[in-house]
Design an enzyme around this catalytic site. Structure first.
Site, PDB file in Angstrom:
ATOM      1  N   CYS A   2       0.816  -1.215   0.000  1.00  0.00           N
ATOM      2  CA  CYS A   2       0.000   0.000   0.000  1.00  0.00           C
ATOM      3  C   CYS A   2       0.849   1.263   0.000  1.00  0.00           C
ATOM      4  O   CYS A   2       1.980   1.260   0.479  1.00  0.00           O
ATOM      5  CB  CYS A   2      -0.888   0.009   1.223  1.00  0.00           C
ATOM      6  SG  CYS A   2      -1.922  -1.441   1.363  1.00  0.00           S
ATOM      7  N   ARG A  27       5.321  -0.150  -6.054  1.00  0.00           N
ATOM      8  CA  ARG A  27       5.293  -0.956  -4.835  1.00  0.00           C
ATOM      9  C   ARG A  27       4.338  -2.134  -4.943  1.00  0.00           C
ATOM     10  O   ARG A  27       4.407  -3.061  -4.147  1.00  0.00           O
ATOM     11  CB  ARG A  27       4.874  -0.075  -3.656  1.00  0.00           C
ATOM     12  CG  ARG A  27       5.842   1.045  -3.380  1.00  0.00           C
ATOM     13  CD  ARG A  27       5.292   1.979  -2.346  1.00  0.00           C
ATOM     14  NE  ARG A  27       5.118   1.303  -1.077  1.00  0.00           N
ATOM     15  CZ  ARG A  27       6.057   1.239  -0.141  1.00  0.00           C
ATOM     16  NH1 ARG A  27       7.212   1.800  -0.340  1.00  0.00           N
ATOM     17  NH2 ARG A  27       5.842   0.615   0.995  1.00  0.00           N
ATOM     18  N   TRP A  74      -3.059  -2.750  -1.558  1.00  0.00           N
ATOM     19  CA  TRP A  74      -2.691  -4.146  -1.879  1.00  0.00           C
ATOM     20  C   TRP A  74      -3.454  -4.978  -0.874  1.00  0.00           C
ATOM     21  O   TRP A  74      -3.169  -4.934   0.327  1.00  0.00           O
ATOM     22  CB  TRP A  74      -1.178  -4.305  -1.737  1.00  0.00           C
ATOM     23  CG  TRP A  74      -0.597  -5.564  -2.292  1.00  0.00           C
ATOM     24  CD1 TRP A  74      -0.153  -5.768  -3.569  1.00  0.00           C
ATOM     25  CD2 TRP A  74      -0.329  -6.785  -1.587  1.00  0.00           C
ATOM     26  NE1 TRP A  74       0.367  -7.032  -3.694  1.00  0.00           N
ATOM     27  CE2 TRP A  74       0.271  -7.681  -2.494  1.00  0.00           C
ATOM     28  CE3 TRP A  74      -0.525  -7.217  -0.276  1.00  0.00           C
ATOM     29  CZ2 TRP A  74       0.662  -8.972  -2.149  1.00  0.00           C
ATOM     30  CZ3 TRP A  74      -0.141  -8.510   0.074  1.00  0.00           C
ATOM     31  CH2 TRP A  74       0.443  -9.360  -0.860  1.00  0.00           C
ATOM     32  N   ASN A 103      -1.902   2.363   5.862  1.00  0.00           N
ATOM     33  CA  ASN A 103      -0.993   1.247   5.561  1.00  0.00           C
ATOM     34  C   ASN A 103      -0.792   0.478   6.856  1.00  0.00           C
ATOM     35  O   ASN A 103      -0.670   1.089   7.915  1.00  0.00           O
ATOM     36  CB  ASN A 103       0.379   1.749   5.102  1.00  0.00           C
ATOM     37  CG  ASN A 103       0.347   2.340   3.717  1.00  0.00           C
ATOM     38  OD1 ASN A 103      -0.688   2.333   3.051  1.00  0.00           O
ATOM     39  ND2 ASN A 103       1.482   2.850   3.271  1.00  0.00           N
ATOM     40  N   GLY A 104      -0.686  -0.839   6.755  1.00  0.00           N
ATOM     41  CA  GLY A 104      -0.454  -1.654   7.951  1.00  0.00           C
ATOM     42  C   GLY A 104      -1.653  -2.537   8.233  1.00  0.00           C
ATOM     43  O   GLY A 104      -2.567  -2.644   7.403  1.00  0.00           O
ATOM     44  N   GLU A 484      18.791 -17.267  -6.850  1.00  0.00           N
ATOM     45  CA  GLU A 484      18.380 -15.922  -7.254  1.00  0.00           C
ATOM     46  C   GLU A 484      18.005 -15.896  -8.741  1.00  0.00           C
ATOM     47  O   GLU A 484      17.041 -15.233  -9.131  1.00  0.00           O
ATOM     48  CB  GLU A 484      19.506 -14.916  -6.930  1.00  0.00           C
ATOM     49  CG  GLU A 484      19.260 -13.482  -7.340  1.00  0.00           C
ATOM     50  CD  GLU A 484      18.022 -12.827  -6.735  1.00  0.00           C
ATOM     51  OE1 GLU A 484      17.390 -13.408  -5.848  1.00  0.00           O
ATOM     52  OE2 GLU A 484      17.659 -11.729  -7.206  1.00  0.00           O
ATOM     53  N   LYS A 488      14.313 -14.782 -10.103  1.00  0.00           N
ATOM     54  CA  LYS A 488      14.102 -13.710 -11.085  1.00  0.00           C
ATOM     55  C   LYS A 488      13.163 -14.202 -12.190  1.00  0.00           C
ATOM     56  O   LYS A 488      12.231 -13.514 -12.586  1.00  0.00           O
ATOM     57  CB  LYS A 488      15.422 -13.248 -11.730  1.00  0.00           C
ATOM     58  CG  LYS A 488      16.328 -12.398 -10.887  1.00  0.00           C
ATOM     59  CD  LYS A 488      15.880 -10.972 -10.698  1.00  0.00           C
ATOM     60  CE  LYS A 488      15.029 -10.712  -9.538  1.00  0.00           C
ATOM     61  NZ  LYS A 488      15.359 -10.886  -8.199  1.00  0.00           N
ATOM     62  N   GLU A 491       9.557 -14.612 -10.853  1.00  0.00           N
ATOM     63  CA  GLU A 491       8.889 -13.365 -10.479  1.00  0.00           C
ATOM     64  C   GLU A 491       8.276 -12.635 -11.662  1.00  0.00           C
ATOM     65  O   GLU A 491       7.177 -12.099 -11.557  1.00  0.00           O
ATOM     66  CB  GLU A 491       9.895 -12.403  -9.816  1.00  0.00           C
ATOM     67  CG  GLU A 491      10.202 -12.703  -8.387  1.00  0.00           C
ATOM     68  CD  GLU A 491      11.238 -11.736  -7.818  1.00  0.00           C
ATOM     69  OE1 GLU A 491      11.041 -11.261  -6.711  1.00  0.00           O
ATOM     70  OE2 GLU A 491      12.254 -11.458  -8.492  1.00  0.00           O
ATOM     71  N   HIS A 507      19.405 -36.087  -6.346  1.00  0.00           N
ATOM     72  CA  HIS A 507      18.643 -36.712  -5.264  1.00  0.00           C
ATOM     73  C   HIS A 507      17.151 -36.455  -5.400  1.00  0.00           C
ATOM     74  O   HIS A 507      16.467 -36.172  -4.418  1.00  0.00           O
ATOM     75  CB  HIS A 507      19.169 -36.209  -3.916  1.00  0.00           C
ATOM     76  CG  HIS A 507      20.615 -36.522  -3.718  1.00  0.00           C
ATOM     77  ND1 HIS A 507      21.061 -37.768  -3.376  1.00  0.00           N
ATOM     78  CD2 HIS A 507      21.721 -35.763  -3.885  1.00  0.00           C
ATOM     79  CE1 HIS A 507      22.389 -37.766  -3.307  1.00  0.00           C
ATOM     80  NE2 HIS A 507      22.815 -36.553  -3.624  1.00  0.00           N
ATOM     81  N   LYS A 606       6.620  -4.647  -4.063  1.00  0.00           N
ATOM     82  CA  LYS A 606       8.041  -4.304  -3.934  1.00  0.00           C
ATOM     83  C   LYS A 606       8.484  -4.426  -2.484  1.00  0.00           C
ATOM     84  O   LYS A 606       9.584  -4.857  -2.191  1.00  0.00           O
ATOM     85  CB  LYS A 606       8.242  -2.866  -4.447  1.00  0.00           C
ATOM     86  CG  LYS A 606       9.654  -2.332  -4.322  1.00  0.00           C
ATOM     87  CD  LYS A 606      10.579  -3.038  -5.283  1.00  0.00           C
ATOM     88  CE  LYS A 606      12.012  -2.597  -5.148  1.00  0.00           C
ATOM     89  NZ  LYS A 606      12.930  -3.656  -5.626  1.00  0.00           N
TER      90      LYS A 606
END
Ligand code: G6P
Length: 611
Positions: A2, A27, A74, A103-104, A484, A488, A491, A507, A606
Site C-alpha cells: 500500500c 510498490r 494491496w 498502511n499496515g 536468485e 528472477k 517473479e 537426489h 516491492k
C-alpha cells in the site's frame, strides 16, 4: 504494497496526489482512491490502476480542493473491491465526514468492530481500516488530532495513516506505528507520504514521523506530539533521492535501467570504504561496535526473497573470509523458532526497503534476546535501519523495479565488505586482504562487461521461453546465485523454475528432466568447476538443454553446453557479482517475450509490509 500520499497547502491537491500515487505504483497494488475537501467531501475509488482513477475524476471540479488524501491498496483484509479500497469514511449516516487512508494491519479490528457495532455503527467494507475510521469518528469531539490520538491508543498492530475531516477543512492529521510516513516540507505546503518517491520533485526537506507520534498539519505549519499530546520537535533532514534517479531516463523498463546501473551502483557502494594500500575496510557505521565484532562467535543473516539470497552469500563470505560460524534464515522462520541467541551472536538484517515486516520483526526479536543487530539496508531512515544497533547502507540509489537487481548487487557488495572488515580483525592476512580489495575495486568494470550480455540473453530466451519448467544449478558461492536466477525468472516471466545445489539435483529433481528442459548451470572457473562439469554431463545425458554461465576464455564449456554466457574471471567469493547479471537479463527478456509487464509483475509487491 500500500502507498499513502496526502497534501495540504496553497496549490491544487489533485495533481500532487495523483502524481504521487503514480510514483508509488511500483510498490504493487490492486486498487486506488482519493478524497479531496472542496466545500464538502469528495471521494473516488477504483479497482485497478491509478490511470483509471485519474480518468474517473478528470474534469470533475468537485476535486479541485487544496487538501486531500490518496492511497494505493494491496489487499490484505477483504477482497479487491471498490468498497474495500481506501479512503474509508466514518459512519455515513451519523458521522463527521472523516476520511482516512491506512498502511499496515489493525490486529484487533474484530474486537473494535464488535464494540462499534454495539454503538450503532454500520460498516460498508470488510476492512480493518474502516474500523479505525469509525473509531476515530466515535471519539471525535471537534478536535481531529485528539480523536486520532485517542483512537490509535486502542489499536494493536501497525498503522501509518493520513486523516482529514469535513468539519475541519484546514487540518491534515498523520500518525504512524510500525509503518513509515514522511512529511515533505515545501514552499507551497506539506506532502505526507509513505515513500520518499511521492515527495521528490516537490521538495528535498522532509521530517520522518517517529513511532506513535501524531502530526497536526495546517496550510502553513505543522506540529508533532506523542499520544499524551506532549509536543515533540520534528527531525528535519534532506532527501538524498533526486528526480532523475526515479525516472526511466530513456529505458523501456525500470528493471533494465537498474540492471544497467549495477556497475555504478557497486561503485557507489564501495566508494570511500576501501583502503587498498593498507588492506583495510572502512565502515563508519560499524566502527563503534568494532570490539564486539572482533569477539563475535556467530553471525546470522536474516532476509526474505532476494535479500535472503544475498544473506546466504553473506554467510558463505563470513565463513570463508572471517572464519566465523555463520548461517542464514528466512526472517519469518527465525522469528517464530524461539531462536537461541548465545553471547557473541551478531544478527544481520538484509533488506533493500528496510521495511519488510518479517525482517523487521526478526531483527527486533534478535535484539530483544541480546544479539548485536546490524542492517545491510538501502533506504536511509527506514524502519529496520532505525531498529538495528548499527549497519552499512547500500547506497545503490532508489530501486523501483519490483524484481530486485541492483539492490542484490549492493547487498552482496556490502556483505563482502562486512566479511572483510571482520576477517581483517581476525584471521585474514594483510596480503590476502590487499589482494581481495584490489579485486573488489575492479568489479564495477567487470560487471559492466557482464551487463553487455543483453543480446545473448535475448537469443537464449527466444530459444527456451516456451518451456514451463527450468532448473538453475550451482555450487559453493554460485549456489545462492542459482536460487536468485530461478527467483528472477519466476517473479517476472511466471515460468516455474527451481534453484538448487548442482549436486542435490541427483537426489530427486533429476526425475524432472526430459528432452529439451532448460538447465542453467553457473559453471565458472573456481574450486568446484570440475564437479559442476560432471553435473552438466548428468543432465545432458538425460536430454536437458544446458545454458551455462562460464568464465571468459573457457573453451571446454562450449563443447558441452548448448548456450554459454561468458563473464570475466574473479576470485571465487566475488564471482556472484558477475554470474547473476546474465541471469537477470535472461529473466527480463523471457518476461518480455511472454508479454508481461516486468515492472509490475502480478501479485507481487516491492515492499512486503505485512507478515
Ligand atoms: C518482496 C520483493 C522482493 C524482495 C523481498 C525483500 O518480496 O518482491 O523483490 O527481495 O520483498 O525485500 P527487501 O526490501 O527486504 O529487500
Amino acid at each position: 504494497m500500500c502507498g499513502i500520499v496526502a497534501y495540504i497547502g496553497s496549490e491544487q491537491a489533485r495533481p500532487v496526489l495523483l502524481e504521487g500515487l503514480k510514483r508509488l505504483e511500483y510498490r504493487g497494488y490492486d486498487s486506488a482512491g482519493v478524497a479531496i475537501l472542496n466545500g464538502g467531501l469528495h471521494v473516488a475509488r477504483t479497482v485497478g490502476r491509478v490511470r483509471a482513477l485519474e480518468q474517473q475524476i478528470d474534469g470533475d471540479d468537485h476535486f479541485d480542493g487544496t487538501i486531500g488524501i490518496a492511497h494505493t491498496r494491496w489487499a490484505t483484509h477483504g477482497g479487491v473491491t471498490e468498497q474495500n479500497a481506501h479512503p474509508h469514511r466514518d459512519d455515513a449516516s451519523n458521522g463527521h465526514g472523516i476520511v482516512l487512508v491506512h498502511n499496515g494491519i489493525i490486529e484487533n479490528h474484530a474486537a473494535l468492530r464488535t464494540y462499534l457495532l454495539g454503538k450503532g455503527h454500520t460498516f460498508a467494507s470488510e476492512t480493518d481500516t474502516e474500523v479505525l475510521t469509525h473509531l476515530i469518528g466515535e471519539l471525535y469531539e471537534g478536535d481531529l488530532a485528539a480523536a486520532v490520538r485517542a483512537a490509535v491508543r486502542e489499536v494493536e498492530g501497525a498503522y501509518a495513516i493520513a486523516v482529514i475531516c469535513e468539519q475541519e477543512p484546514d487540518v491534515l492529521i498523520a500518525a504512524r506505528r510500525g509503518s513509515p510516513l514522511l512529511i515533505g516540507v515545501s514552499e507551497h505546503g506539506y506532502i505526507v507520504a509513505s515513500d520518499a518517491q511521492a515527495i521528490v520533485g516537490h521538495t528535498s526537506r522532509v521530517a520522518d514521523l517517529d513511532e506513535e507520534i501524531v502530526a497536526r498539519i495546517t496550510r502553513d505549519s505543522f506540529h508533532t506530539a506523542d499520544l499524551d499530546n506532549v509536543q515533540v520537535t520534528p527531525r528535519l533532514r534532506e532527501l538524498e533521492v533526486s528526480l532523475d534517479e526515479i525516472e526511466l531516463g530513456g529505458y523501456p523498463h525500470y528493471m533494465l535501467k537498474e540492471i544497467m546501473e549495477q556497475p555504478q551502483a557497486v561503485r557507489r557502494c564501495l566508494r570511500g570504504r576501501l583502503n587498498s594500500k593498507e588492506g583495510e575496510i572502512i565502515l563508519g557505521g560499524l566502527s563503534d561496535h568494532a570490539r564486539e565484532l572482533v569477539r563475535c562467535r556467530r553471525v546470522v543473516f536474516l532476509g526474505q526473497g532476494t535479500a535472503l539470497h544475498a544473506g546466504m552469500l553473506g554467510e558463505y563470505l563470513v565463513e570463508d573470509l572471517a572464519k566465523v560460524p555463520s548461517e542464514t534464515d528466512f526472517a519469518s522462520e527465525f522469528r517464530y523458532r524461539n531462536p537461541i541467541m548465545e553471547e557473541g551472536t551478531v544478527v544481520v538484517a538484509v533488506s533493500q526497503s528496510g521495511e519488510t515486516a518479517d525482517t523487521l520483526a526478526g531483527v527486533r526479536e534478535a535484539g530483544e534476546r541480546g544479539a548485536l543487530t546490524l542492517g545491510l539496508i538501502n533506504v536511509v531512515g527506514s524502519s529496520i535501519s532505525g531498529t538495528t544497533d548499527a549497519g552499512v547502507y547500500l547506497r545503490v540509489g532508489p530501486e523501483v523495479g519490483v524484481a530486485s537487481t541492483k539492490a542484490f548487487l549492493g547487498q552482496v557488495t556490502a556483505a563482502t565488505m562486512f566479511a572483510l572488515f571482520l576477517g581483517r580483525r581476525r584471521f585474514l592476512s594483510n596480503s590476502q586482504s590487499i589482494s581481495l580489495i584490489a579485486a573488489l575495486e575492479s568489479m564495477p568494470d567487470k560487471i559492466e562487461r557482464a551487463c553487455s550480455l543483453g543480446d545473448e540473453a535475448l537469443r537464449v530466451a527466444e530459444r527456451h521461453v516456451h518451456r514451463d519448467n527450468w532448473l538453475f544449478l550451482g555450487r559453493g558461492f554460485n549456489y545462492p546465485v542459482a536460487l536468485e536466477g530461478a527467483l528472477k525468472l519466476k517473479e517476472i516471466s511466471y515460468i516455474h523454475a527451481e534453484g538448487m545445489p548442482a549436486a542435490e539435483m541427483k537426489h530427486g529433481p533429476i526425475a524432472l528432466i526430459d528432452e529439451g528442459m532448460p538447465a542453467v548451470f553457473i559453471a565458472t572457473r573456481n574450486s568446484q568447476y570440475r564437479k559442476v562439469l560432471s553435473n552438466i554431463e548428468e543432465v545432458k545425458s538425460r536430454g536437458a538443454n544446458v545454458i551455462a554461465v562460464a568464465t571468459e576464455g573457457d573453451d571446454e564449456i562450449t563443447a558441452i553446453a548448448d548456450d554459454v554466457f561468458f563473464v570475466p574471471d574473479a576470485p571465487d567469493p566475488l564471482q556472484p557479482l558477475l554470474t547473476i547479471v546474465p541471469l537477470q537479463l535472461l529473466a527480463y527478456h523471457a518476461a518480455l517475450l511472454r508479454g508481461h509487464d516486468v515492472d509490475k509483475p502480478r501479485n507481487l509487491a516491492k515492499s512486503v509490509t505485512v507478515e
